[in-house]
Design an enzyme around this catalytic site. Structure first.
Site: not given
Ligand SMILES: C[S@@+](CC[C@H](N)C(=O)[O-])C[C@H]1O[C@@H](n2cnc3c(N)ncnc32)[C@H](O)[C@@H]1O
Length: 395
Positions: A201, A211, A269, A272, A297
């Site tokens: 989100g 998830s 997740d 990345h 992932e």
């Molecule tokens: C692909 S989504 C996760 C989806 C979730 N795991 C699912 O399967 O429904 C990635 C999430 O990682 C968070 N994110 C990105 N960079 C981040 C960081 N440096 N530290 C913490 N969270 C981060 C984003 O805010 C986002 O909500």
């Protein structure tokens, strides 16, 4: 209530449910019967998929009468215009349907795992079935009641269905759920601590958590933590704990394991970005219990320069795949003769398995110390060992 206290109390109840009736009764007395009743009904609601129930003619209230230690605790849950809440449906509520159960039996059915007996529903009072108006109330409530009771019947749901129901992209945009099912199914009924990095989100406060809900449902005895840089407190539920923090900050990531205790499953997740993937692995893989699984992932970013990836040098150890490939030789570190080798590395003695699929990897934690093969086998191929050697070996 603090996250730690809530998690500890849930743990006590979940553990007791597998241990037997006396242990559950003791846990109920310790935690308070009203709190346990609310916890168990909440769990049944979360397993009921009430969104699948079509439009109802009016609000439905189900009152659970839960017997414990010579008393009956009443806990109502109402369903109105697609929304569920604990308590009565309000002034326009129809007469509630009454469901009578033993509190101990219900706890064992909800949290006791596959070997626990199912909760025997002692009685359902649908109302006066000879009165057409009351009869119709019962008919309207039936799909809600059926689904609520299913939560106490150990009904197994498939992970791809749970991904769809809970709005996770792990089935559909990605095809990860069959891979997860392959590795997670044997752990399903165990008491687990699961952490997923990245709740989903992004900056939208009310969005994400699909998830986490999916894991909660798939693992009925697990506590599920999620980590995200944005405030995802809206994703909090019973057994689901969102934590806010930046996964590129070494201090935050380094403190996570101490905060959450020994872990059973970690799923990365998050951003990345290759550096974040490697940072999290360093901090959290050692915190897994033996037999624990670490999943990463979206490894496609390992080839994308914008994420720190490199498609030209596939052994670049600063990329996620380059880092993981280095670990593979560690599986056999005891067979490296040592000359000029910098092994064993930090992970060599704790990595016992690695499974790679399209864009996703599953690493297994354990104790990798079986010992090397005997020295004479190392010195020359067994096919060249002469008869004399063989006699010596068998003597
Ligand atoms: C692909 S989504 C996760 C989806 C979730 N795991 C699912 O399967 O429904 C990635 C999430 O990682 C968070 N994110 C990105 N960079 C981040 C960081 N440096 N530290 C913490 N969270 C981060 C984003 O805010 C986002 O909500």
């Amino acid at each position: 209530m603090s996250t730690l206290r809530e998690a500890t109390e849930l743990r006590v109840l979940i553990r007791s449910a597998a241990a037997g009736d006396d242990a559950v009764a003791e846990a109920i007395s310790r935690l308070g019967p009203a709190r346990v009743a609310a916890t168990l009904v909440d769990e049944m609601v979360s397993r009921a998929d009430l969104g699948e129930v079509g439009p109802l003619p009016g609000p439905v209230t189900v009152r659970f009468d839960l017997d414990f230690d010579g008393r009956t605790l009443a806990h109502s849950v109402s369903f109105k215009e697609g929304r569920v809440r604990h308590g009565d449906a309000g002034p326009d509520a129809a007469r509630p349907v009454l469901v009578e159960l033993e509190l101990v039996a219900l706890a064992r059915a909800v949290f006791g795992g596959p070997m626990a007996p199912h909760a025997l529903c002692r009685r359902i009072d649908w109302g006066d079935v000879d009165d057409p108006r009351e009869f119709m109330v019962g008919v309207a409530a039936a799909p809600v009641v059926q689904r609520l009771l299913r939560g106490a019947a150990g009904e197994p749901a498939r992970l791809d269905e749970l991904a769809l129901v809970n709005g996770s992209d792990k089935w559909g945009p990605h095809f990860y759920t069959p891979i997860y099912e392959r590795h997670f199914a044997p752990l399903r009924e165990q008491e687990l601590t699961i952490v997923e990095l990245g709740i989903g989100g992004y900056a939208h406060p009310g969005s994400g958590g699909g998830s986490l809900r999916m894991w909660k449902r798939y693992f009925p005895r697990a506590l599920v933590y999620g980590v995200d840089m944005f405030d995802k407190s809206a994703a909090a539920e019973q057994r689901v704990f969102p934590i806010q923090g930046d996964l590129s900050d070494p201090d935050f990531v380094g403190g996570l394991a101490g905060r959450l205790g020994p872990l059973d499953i970690v799923i990365d997740d998050g951003s990345h970005a290759c550096a974040d993937v490697i940072l999290a692995f360093h901090a959290l893989f050692p915190a897994l219990r033996p037999g624990g699984l670490y999943v990463i992932e979206d490894l496609q970013t390992s080839y994308w320069p914008s994420y720190g990836g490199n498609a030209t040098n596939l052994h670049d150890a600063s990329t996620s795949m380059g880092f993981l490939k280095q670990l593979l030789d560690g599986l056999n570190y005891e067979e490296h003769d040592g000359a000029g080798s910098s092994r064993p590395t930090r992970f060599d003695s704790m990595l016992v398995g690695a499974h790679f699929y399209h864009n996703i990897a599953v690493l297994e934690k354990g104790r990798n110390a079986d010992g090397p093969m005997p020295g004479f086998v190392r010195q020359r191929p067994v096919t060249q060992v002469g008869r004399a050697d063989r006699r010596e070996v068998t003597a």
